[in-house]
Design a protein around this motif. Structure first.
Motif, PDB file in Angstrom:
ATOM      1  N   ILE A 172      -2.769   6.324  -2.210  1.00 14.96           N
ATOM      2  CA  ILE A 172      -2.849   6.008  -3.639  1.00 14.96           C
ATOM      3  C   ILE A 172      -3.509   4.651  -3.864  1.00 14.96           C
ATOM      4  O   ILE A 172      -4.419   4.523  -4.674  1.00 14.96           O
ATOM      5  CB  ILE A 172      -1.449   6.066  -4.285  1.00 14.96           C
ATOM      6  CG1 ILE A 172      -0.900   7.487  -4.102  1.00 14.96           C
ATOM      7  CG2 ILE A 172      -1.511   5.692  -5.756  1.00 14.96           C
ATOM      8  CD1 ILE A 172       0.492   7.689  -4.578  1.00 14.96           C
ATOM      9  N   GLY A 173      -3.092   3.654  -3.108  1.00 11.14           N
ATOM     10  CA  GLY A 173      -3.759   2.367  -3.240  1.00 11.14           C
ATOM     11  C   GLY A 173      -2.842   1.203  -2.977  1.00 11.14           C
ATOM     12  O   GLY A 173      -1.700   1.372  -2.531  1.00 11.14           O
ATOM     13  N   GLU A 174      -3.382   0.032  -3.290  1.00 10.45           N
ATOM     14  CA  GLU A 174      -2.745  -1.219  -2.931  1.00 10.45           C
ATOM     15  C   GLU A 174      -2.560  -2.060  -4.188  1.00 10.45           C
ATOM     16  O   GLU A 174      -3.402  -2.020  -5.081  1.00 10.45           O
ATOM     17  CB  GLU A 174      -3.694  -1.958  -1.979  1.00 10.45           C
ATOM     18  CG  GLU A 174      -3.036  -2.702  -0.877  1.00 10.45           C
ATOM     19  CD  GLU A 174      -4.067  -3.361   0.044  1.00 10.45           C
ATOM     20  OE1 GLU A 174      -3.701  -3.637   1.179  1.00 10.45           O
ATOM     21  OE2 GLU A 174      -5.206  -3.611  -0.363  1.00 10.45           O
ATOM     22  N   TYR A 192       0.835  -1.202   0.000  1.00  4.26           N
ATOM     23  CA  TYR A 192       0.000   0.000   0.000  1.00  4.26           C
ATOM     24  C   TYR A 192       0.870   1.252   0.000  1.00  4.26           C
ATOM     25  O   TYR A 192       1.763   1.389   0.842  1.00  4.26           O
ATOM     26  CB  TYR A 192      -0.903  -0.007   1.237  1.00  4.26           C
ATOM     27  CG  TYR A 192      -1.602   1.304   1.525  1.00  4.26           C
ATOM     28  CD1 TYR A 192      -2.660   1.733   0.715  1.00  4.26           C
ATOM     29  CD2 TYR A 192      -1.220   2.102   2.602  1.00  4.26           C
ATOM     30  CE1 TYR A 192      -3.313   2.932   0.987  1.00  4.26           C
ATOM     31  CE2 TYR A 192      -1.875   3.297   2.880  1.00  4.26           C
ATOM     32  CZ  TYR A 192      -2.922   3.714   2.066  1.00  4.26           C
ATOM     33  OH  TYR A 192      -3.561   4.892   2.325  1.00  4.26           O
ATOM     34  N   VAL A 204       3.769   0.646 -13.710  1.00  2.00           N
ATOM     35  CA  VAL A 204       2.877   0.606 -14.872  1.00  2.00           C
ATOM     36  C   VAL A 204       1.658   1.498 -14.680  1.00  2.00           C
ATOM     37  O   VAL A 204       0.987   1.855 -15.635  1.00  2.00           O
ATOM     38  CB  VAL A 204       2.386  -0.828 -15.187  1.00  2.00           C
ATOM     39  CG1 VAL A 204       3.544  -1.731 -15.555  1.00  2.00           C
ATOM     40  CG2 VAL A 204       1.611  -1.411 -14.009  1.00  2.00           C
ATOM     41  N   GLU A 237      -2.302 -14.428 -13.020  1.00  5.13           N
ATOM     42  CA  GLU A 237      -2.501 -13.044 -12.611  1.00  5.13           C
ATOM     43  C   GLU A 237      -3.947 -12.645 -12.871  1.00  5.13           C
ATOM     44  O   GLU A 237      -4.470 -12.875 -13.950  1.00  5.13           O
ATOM     45  CB  GLU A 237      -1.559 -12.175 -13.440  1.00  5.13           C
ATOM     46  CG  GLU A 237      -1.311 -10.818 -12.848  1.00  5.13           C
ATOM     47  CD  GLU A 237      -0.194 -10.087 -13.588  1.00  5.13           C
ATOM     48  OE1 GLU A 237       0.735 -10.748 -14.079  1.00  5.13           O
ATOM     49  OE2 GLU A 237      -0.287  -8.869 -13.683  1.00  5.13           O
ATOM     50  N   ARG A 238      -4.605 -12.079 -11.887  1.00  5.96           N
ATOM     51  CA  ARG A 238      -5.943 -11.527 -12.057  1.00  5.96           C
ATOM     52  C   ARG A 238      -6.038 -10.267 -11.207  1.00  5.96           C
ATOM     53  O   ARG A 238      -5.242 -10.062 -10.301  1.00  5.96           O
ATOM     54  CB  ARG A 238      -7.027 -12.533 -11.595  1.00  5.96           C
ATOM     55  CG  ARG A 238      -7.335 -13.637 -12.614  1.00  5.96           C
ATOM     56  CD  ARG A 238      -7.981 -13.074 -13.861  1.00  5.96           C
ATOM     57  NE  ARG A 238      -8.275 -14.073 -14.891  1.00  5.96           N
ATOM     58  CZ  ARG A 238      -7.431 -14.451 -15.861  1.00  5.96           C
ATOM     59  NH1 ARG A 238      -6.207 -13.949 -15.901  1.00  5.96           N
ATOM     60  NH2 ARG A 238      -7.806 -15.325 -16.770  1.00  5.96           N
ATOM     61  N   ASN A 239      -7.016  -9.422 -11.516  1.00  9.96           N
ATOM     62  CA  ASN A 239      -7.235  -8.242 -10.685  1.00  9.96           C
ATOM     63  C   ASN A 239      -7.505  -8.688  -9.248  1.00  9.96           C
ATOM     64  O   ASN A 239      -8.220  -9.667  -9.028  1.00  9.96           O
ATOM     65  CB  ASN A 239      -8.433  -7.454 -11.227  1.00  9.96           C
ATOM     66  CG  ASN A 239      -8.614  -6.110 -10.543  1.00  9.96           C
ATOM     67  OD1 ASN A 239      -8.809  -6.062  -9.328  1.00  9.96           O
ATOM     68  ND2 ASN A 239      -8.550  -5.047 -11.294  1.00  9.96           N
TER      69      ASN A 239
END
Ligand code: FAD
Ligand code: SF4
Ligand code: SF4
Ligand code: FES
Lengths: 270, 387
Positions: free
Chosen positions: A46-48, A42, A70, A229-231
């Motif tokens: 901004i986010g994780e 985190y 990215v 890999e997935r969201n």
């Protein structure tokens, strides 16, 4: 689940957009992890993002992550400076079957950033290299400038019983090595298909082609392992984002045996 | 007040008794939530007495259509389910998870205080009790539990109502989830209404329910009242608007990811996500992080999300499911097939909401039946190299 506070101990630039960070917790011991697992990192406000552990699981002093910038979150993490702070939840997910592959030929096949999640598996296998028949590390990147851990790749290549082969899609003047896609490297190494364990990590199309090439070479689907890999939002099986058929990639994966997912992997947009 | 009631022995409450139940729940500190009339639909909201209930209304539901109509009587529960479910209270559309504050050398994170409001839900239908049981398995059944859900769920008091009328899009009988509430409630009512009768056959399903019921003005229910309640159930069962054949459905769906029917649905589906919002079991959420203007305070907020949006499956390079066909396939296959592998039951309770509230009237029972009738014949294939 609340992130714990971790401090950046050291940063190493890998490529123009990728950095490796060493992280230590502000309080408490460094949690143990298994090669293949990931943490949720985190960046304040901004986010994780899910980021695989890329360091040696035998090193109890820190967690190591290799991050490519990215988007907003990955850029904030990749740009963190020594002394900076990140939130961390984890480790989560399934592991590479490194110990279970002892006594076999071990094929480690990585594309692009996929070498980072495989690096802990390489460390673990090399620490016990005598227990494997042959170890091969096959790695491909788009171009030479994007290749990760080049000094380490050279070092690993000097080890007894270890073969390292590297290829790029597009060479430049500095490149004297192989040019082509990752699966083409399989021709350069010896393995006994009936006694091989293969670990695959990279873009989904590379996973498909490599797994198909291994199957073509006679390696059973149950001997091939891929990292998917997935969201991901929650990393603990509650948000639903990472579903891949009946599996939650955060919980049942990211490392999954190919025999379990081969049919799904062949279908678009699962 | 009569003799103490054995749990399970039904009693009769009249409308005043039902009003007393609401008052007793409020007196015990519950926020009582029940059906009310708002903007042409039955919605669950705070109530303080039976005056708030939609007396004398019923609903007409069909694929893509919902309309309230007057009933000939003054029944308080004479309709099927509306657009909302109790999910909105136990698993709210938006919830702050934590806050962070900048400090000299980094930041600190503070957890949100646990929710304190205790809900009493009045008028839960059998399918809705099953939906709650399903979300219990999702949020509480695994290694990691949702702490907010756990707290709200632990405090909740559930009053069920056995459906006296089936909606045009209902298929709980097919799903084995209704119309009669069998378990999972504190109290269950069956509304008995006729020219000279208006009362509620009431049974307790928990010790807490029995204790509360014993404080209410009631009279023992005789065999006649029990027979009347049974005939209400039989009538509702016979009035089911739809059916869903479940035998072999999971296998058919899991074998058919490349079925041409997915494109057929996609040509109609608007990817509006209505179906996932109204579904009482859909549980997906996203999180967003933001800071105040000064950049010193940050928060993480969790919100309902839907597998019908492009962002849902986004990974670097684009969404995993750019096409509607893939999104509808994900939703239906998860709901009716993968759910069984993940949580031990179907994810559908047959409430019909997704059919009623789909703007183009896409019908889960029809789409599932189309695939089940002619599943993909191709044997499951292993990865060929094609990207
Ligand atoms: C199990 C796992 C391990 C990973 N390990 C690494 C690693 O070791 N190093 C590394 O650099 N990256 C890794 N990634 C990818 C990394 O998580 C994404 O690059 C990152 O989430 C992108 O977020 P962003 O805000 O920077 O980018 P944006 O593109 O702005 O992201 C927008 C949205 O898409 C999601 N998203 C975007 N890309 C991905 C992605 N590739 N995977 C999942 N969600 C994505 C984000 O969560 C966010 O919701 C891993 C992903 C997974 C699932
Ligand atoms: S899928 Fe449709 S019918 Fe089934 S529970 Fe959800 S909203 Fe109700
Ligand atoms: S099925 Fe209907 S309600 Fe669901 S996303 Fe498609 S158009 Fe919207
Ligand atoms: S990331 Fe939330 S369920 Fe897997």
């Amino acid at each position: 689940m609340l992130p714990a506070l971790w401090r950046v101990r050291a940063v190493r630039a890998e490529t123009a957009d990728t950095a490796t960070l060493e992280l230590v917790p502000l309080a408490g011991a460094v949690p143990r992890f298994a090669p293949g697992q990931f943490n949720m990192l985190y960046a304040f406000g901004i986010g994780e993002a899910p980021i695989s552990l890329s360091g040696d699981a035998a090193d109890p002093s820190c967690h190591v992550h290799t991050v490519r910038a990215v988007g907003a979150v990955s850029t904030a993490i990749a740009r963190a400076r020594p002394g900076g702070m990140l939130g961390l939840r984890g480790p989560f997910g399934s592991a590479w079957p490194v110990a279970a592959a002892e006594g076999q030929d071990l094929l480690i096949v990585a594309g692009g950033l996929g070498l980072a999640p495989l690096r802990p598996a390489i460390h673990q296998a090399l620490a016990a290299s005598g227990r494997y028949r042959r170890i091969a590390i096959l790695y491909g990147g788009r171009n030479p400038a994007e290749l990760l851990f080049r000094d380490e790749l050279a070092l690993w290549a000097t080890r007894q019983g270890v073969t390292v082969a590297v290829t790029v899609d597009h060479a430049d003047a500095s490149w004297h090595g192989a040019v082509g896609v990752v699966p083409s490297l399989l021709d350069r190494v010896q393995f006994d298909p009936a006694a091989t364990v293969a670990l695959l990590c990279g873009p989904e199309v590379m996973l498909r082609f490599t797994a198909a090439a291994l199957r073509g070479a006679g390696v059973a689907a149950a001997r091939i392992f891929v990292s998917m890999e997935r969201n991901m939002k929650c990393a603990v099986g509650l948000c639903g984002h990472c579903q891949f058929g009946p599996d939650f990639i955060c919980r049942d994966g990211p490392v999954l045996p190919y025999d379990r997912i081969a049919a799904r992997l062949a279908v678009r947009e699962i | 007040m009569g003799a103490p009631t054995l749990p399970g022995a039904p009693v009769l409450l009249d409308p005043a008794g039902l009003d007393a139940l609401i008052a007793a729940l409020a007196a015990r500190g519950f926020s009582v939530i029940g059906p009310t009339l708002r903007e042409g639909a039955i919605v669950y909201d705070r109530i303080s007495g039976i005056g708030a209930l939609p007396a004398g209304w019923t609903d007409r539901q069909e694929a893509g259509r919902y309309r309230l109509e007057r009933r000939a009587d003054a029944a308080l529960f004479g309709y099927a389910v509306g657009p909302q479910s109790w999910k909105r209270f136990l698993h709210p559309p938006e919830e702050r998870l934590w806050r962070a504050r900048r400090t000299e050398d980094g930041f600190t994170i503070e957890t949100e205080p646990p929710p304190v409001e205790r809900f009493a839900f009045l008028g839960m239908r059998a399918c809705e009790l099953h939906a709650v049981a399903i979300q219990d398995r999702v949020f509480l059944g695994g290694t990691h539990q949702d702490p907010g859900y756990a707290a709200r769920r632990a405090g909740a008091f559930l009053v069920a109502v056995n459906c006296g009328t089936a909606g045009g899009t209902c298929f709980c009988v097919s799903m084995g989830t209704g119309p009669r509430a069998e378990s999972g409630f504190d109290l269950a009512l069956t509304e008995l209404i006729g020219p000279d009768r208006h009362e509620f056959l009431t049974v307790a399903g928990s010790a807490e329910g029995a204790a509360l019921l014993a404080t209410l003005p009631s009279r023992p229910a005789g065999a006649e009242a029990e027979a009347a309640a049974a005939s209400v159930m039989a009538r509702t069962e016979a009035g089911m608007g739809r059916t869903l054949e479940r035998a072999g459905l999971k296998e058919a769906l899991q074998a058919s990811p490349e079925h041409p029917h997915w494109d057929d649905v996609a040509a109609r589906c608007l990817a509006c996500a209505n179906c996932t919002m109204v579904c009482p079991t859909c549980f997906c959420t996203s999180v967003s992080d933001h800071t105040d203007l000064a950049g010193t305070e940050a928060a993480r907020v969790k919100r309902w999300d839907s597998c019908f949006t492009a962002e849902f499956s986004f990974i670097h390079g684009g969404p995993v499911r750019p096409h509607r066909s893939a999104r509808y396939r994900q939703w239906l296959t998860h709901k009716l097939a993968h759910w069984v592998d993940q949580f031990g039951s179907s994810g559908c309770v047959g409430c019909g909401r997704c059919i009623t509230w789909c703007p183009v009237g896409i019908d889960i029972t029809a789409e599932a039946a189309a695939i089940r009738a002619a599943p993909d014949a191709k044997p499951e294939q292993e990865g060929h190299g094609n990207p």
